[in-house]
Design a protein around this motif. Structure first.
Motif, mmCIF file in Angstrom:
data_model
loop_
_atom_site.group_PDB
_atom_site.id
_atom_site.type_symbol
_atom_site.label_atom_id
_atom_site.label_comp_id
_atom_site.label_asym_id
_atom_site.label_seq_id
_atom_site.Cartn_x
_atom_site.Cartn_y
_atom_site.Cartn_z
ATOM 1 N N GLN A 190 5.452 -4.674 22.097
ATOM 2 C CA GLN A 190 5.591 -3.808 20.877
ATOM 3 C C GLN A 190 6.853 -3.298 20.809
ATOM 4 O O GLN A 190 7.709 -3.409 19.759
ATOM 5 C CB GLN A 190 4.623 -2.768 20.466
ATOM 6 N N ARG A 191 7.388 -2.959 22.038
ATOM 7 C CA ARG A 191 8.726 -2.235 22.268
ATOM 8 C C ARG A 191 9.700 -3.340 21.988
ATOM 9 O O ARG A 191 10.933 -3.252 21.389
ATOM 10 C CB ARG A 191 8.840 -1.672 23.502
ATOM 11 N N ARG A 192 9.532 -4.639 22.652
ATOM 12 C CA ARG A 192 10.532 -5.804 22.264
ATOM 13 C C ARG A 192 10.760 -5.978 21.032
ATOM 14 O O ARG A 192 11.607 -6.312 20.180
ATOM 15 C CB ARG A 192 10.076 -6.922 23.176
ATOM 16 N N ALA A 193 9.586 -6.219 20.224
ATOM 17 C CA ALA A 193 9.492 -6.571 18.934
ATOM 18 C C ALA A 193 10.171 -5.435 17.754
ATOM 19 O O ALA A 193 10.806 -5.868 16.914
ATOM 20 C CB ALA A 193 7.866 -6.295 18.279
ATOM 21 N N LEU A 194 9.933 -4.175 18.381
ATOM 22 C CA LEU A 194 10.924 -3.034 17.533
ATOM 23 C C LEU A 194 12.235 -3.270 17.863
ATOM 24 O O LEU A 194 13.002 -3.296 16.885
ATOM 25 C CB LEU A 194 10.376 -1.640 17.949
ATOM 26 N N ALA A 195 12.706 -3.638 18.958
ATOM 27 C CA ALA A 195 14.116 -3.758 19.310
ATOM 28 C C ALA A 195 14.481 -4.833 18.582
ATOM 29 O O ALA A 195 15.719 -5.056 18.054
ATOM 30 C CB ALA A 195 14.348 -3.861 20.895
ATOM 31 N N ALA A 196 13.664 -6.095 18.438
ATOM 32 C CA ALA A 196 14.186 -7.134 17.758
ATOM 33 C C ALA A 196 14.601 -6.939 16.264
ATOM 34 O O ALA A 196 15.238 -7.448 15.613
ATOM 35 C CB ALA A 196 13.288 -8.334 17.910
ATOM 36 N N GLU A 197 13.500 -6.003 15.729
ATOM 37 C CA GLU A 197 13.530 -5.683 14.232
ATOM 38 C C GLU A 197 14.713 -4.883 13.829
ATOM 39 O O GLU A 197 15.351 -4.973 12.930
ATOM 40 C CB GLU A 197 12.447 -4.860 13.957
ATOM 41 N N GLU A 198 14.851 -3.798 14.877
ATOM 42 C CA GLU A 198 16.126 -3.115 14.631
ATOM 43 C C GLU A 198 17.587 -3.895 14.756
ATOM 44 O O GLU A 198 18.334 -3.819 13.900
ATOM 45 C CB GLU A 198 16.416 -2.152 15.838
ATOM 46 N N ARG A 199 17.577 -5.024 15.619
ATOM 47 C CA ARG A 199 18.737 -5.887 15.604
ATOM 48 C C ARG A 199 18.645 -6.726 14.427
ATOM 49 O O ARG A 199 19.917 -6.679 13.719
ATOM 50 C CB ARG A 199 18.677 -7.012 16.670
ATOM 51 N N ARG A 200 17.522 -7.165 13.728
ATOM 52 C CA ARG A 200 17.636 -7.838 12.627
ATOM 53 C C ARG A 200 18.133 -6.874 11.336
ATOM 54 O O ARG A 200 19.101 -7.403 10.644
ATOM 55 C CB ARG A 200 16.360 -8.335 12.319
#
Length: 325
Positions: free
Chosen positions: A215-225
């Motif tokens: 979930q943390r990786r997904a949130l970080a990826a969403e922030e980059r997007r």
């Protein structure tokens, strides 16, 4: 003969008469214990326990004694640890104060308090001359010496009665139960951050780590997007979304398509005439019938009978209404 069975009888008695005493006791007690015995762990699992990282926690190490028909039961803060007449148990604990209660079946219970610190193992054994005598804390050297003297059948590891987290103090136990009951980043991140891994069962430990880290990786990826897309002009962003949507629909990956539909809709730019038909299909396929009905109905109203997928849209409306009853 093991101290687990001799229970610190005088040395002469252990040397001369213990086998006869044990046999007589076994005959006198008759039927088996009314409490279920905790299982013996396989040797590989028992060895794994000895290699766990307990630098952040304390460890309770205790023996079980008695006879098969009169085993010892042990509780920690009133939570059952186990019932057995042989073997030893290791239980990782959060550093702090605890109450240990022990009872040989058919005899009075005894209770004592102890404190365990991070990296410390506290050892307990029967400390009186009889098997119903109270337990007491012993040194590591005494505990190991008695283990070496134990009969081979007593040199086994016993599984605790409950999952490890059930021996946590109440506030930490509430955190773990919330995570296990409704796993999410919100419920499991406090467990990930504050509860040492060794205090969770292996399967629960794996679930918590996997969920939180993914979930943390997904949130970080969403922030980059979001950061990237905030820098792009709307026409470029729309083309980007349309390519992603086309790829998702080509493989019928409707779960992946749904957020792309929402982003396209949020751009407030002219949409493809068939947009809401495909949006309705995706919503229906992913179990959102009410939203699917709204999107498909909008497609038919906006495009009319001349719509490219008019017949298909009407069939989709019928299926959605059947689902809704």
């Amino acid at each position: 003969m093991s101290k687990l069975h001799s229970a610190r009888l005088p040395q002469a008695s252990r040397r001369l008469g213990l086998p006869l005493m044990l046999a007589a006791a076994a005959l006198a007690t008759g039927c088996a214990s009314s409490l279920p015995m905790n299982p013996v762990l396989p040797k590989t699992q028992a060895n794994a326990l000895l290699n766990e990282d307990v630098s952040q926690v304390g460890v309770l190490a205790t023996t079980f004694g008695g006879y098969e028909s009169e085993p010892t039961s042990i509780w920690l803060n009133d939570v059952a640890v186990g019932t057995q007449y042989r073997g030893r148990l290791r239980l990782p604990l959060l550093p702090g104060q605890y109450r240990l209660r022990t009872q040989l079946e058919g005899n009075a219970a005894h209770e004592l308090s102890f404190t365990v610190a991070a990296g410390q193992v506290v050892y307990f054994e029967n400390q009186g001359p009889w098997i119903w005598s109270p337990y007491g804390q012993v040194s590591e050297a005494e505990y190991r010496e008695n283990y070496q003297d134990a009969h081979w059948s007593d040199q086994v590891a016993i599984a605790p009665s409950r999952p490890r987290h059930e021996y946590l103090p109440a506030p930490e136990r509430v955190l773990v139960n919330a995570c296990l009951g409704q796993p999410s980043l919100v419920t499991c991140e406090p467990v990930y951050e504050t509860i040492p891994r060794v205090l969770l069962e292996p399967d629960n430990r794996k679930m918590v780590v996997s969920l939180v880290e993914s979930q943390r990786r997904a949130l970080a990826a969403e922030e980059r997007r979001r950061a990237l897309e905030a820098s792009l002009p709307k026409p470029v962003l729309m083309d980007k979304y349309m390519i992603a949507l086309r790829d998702a629909l080509a493989t019928q990956d409707y779960e992946k398509a749904l957020p792309i539909f929402a982003r396209l809709e949020g751009l407030d730019m002219p949409l493809d005439p068939d947009f809401y038909f495909f949006y309705g299909e995706a919503l229906h396929a992913t179990g959102h019938p009410v939203k699917a009905l709204e999107a498909t109905g909008r497609y038919v109203r906006n495009q009319g009978s001349g719509a490219r997928f008019y017949q298909e849209a009407l069939q989709l409306l019928n299926r959605i209404q059947d689902d809704l009853g």
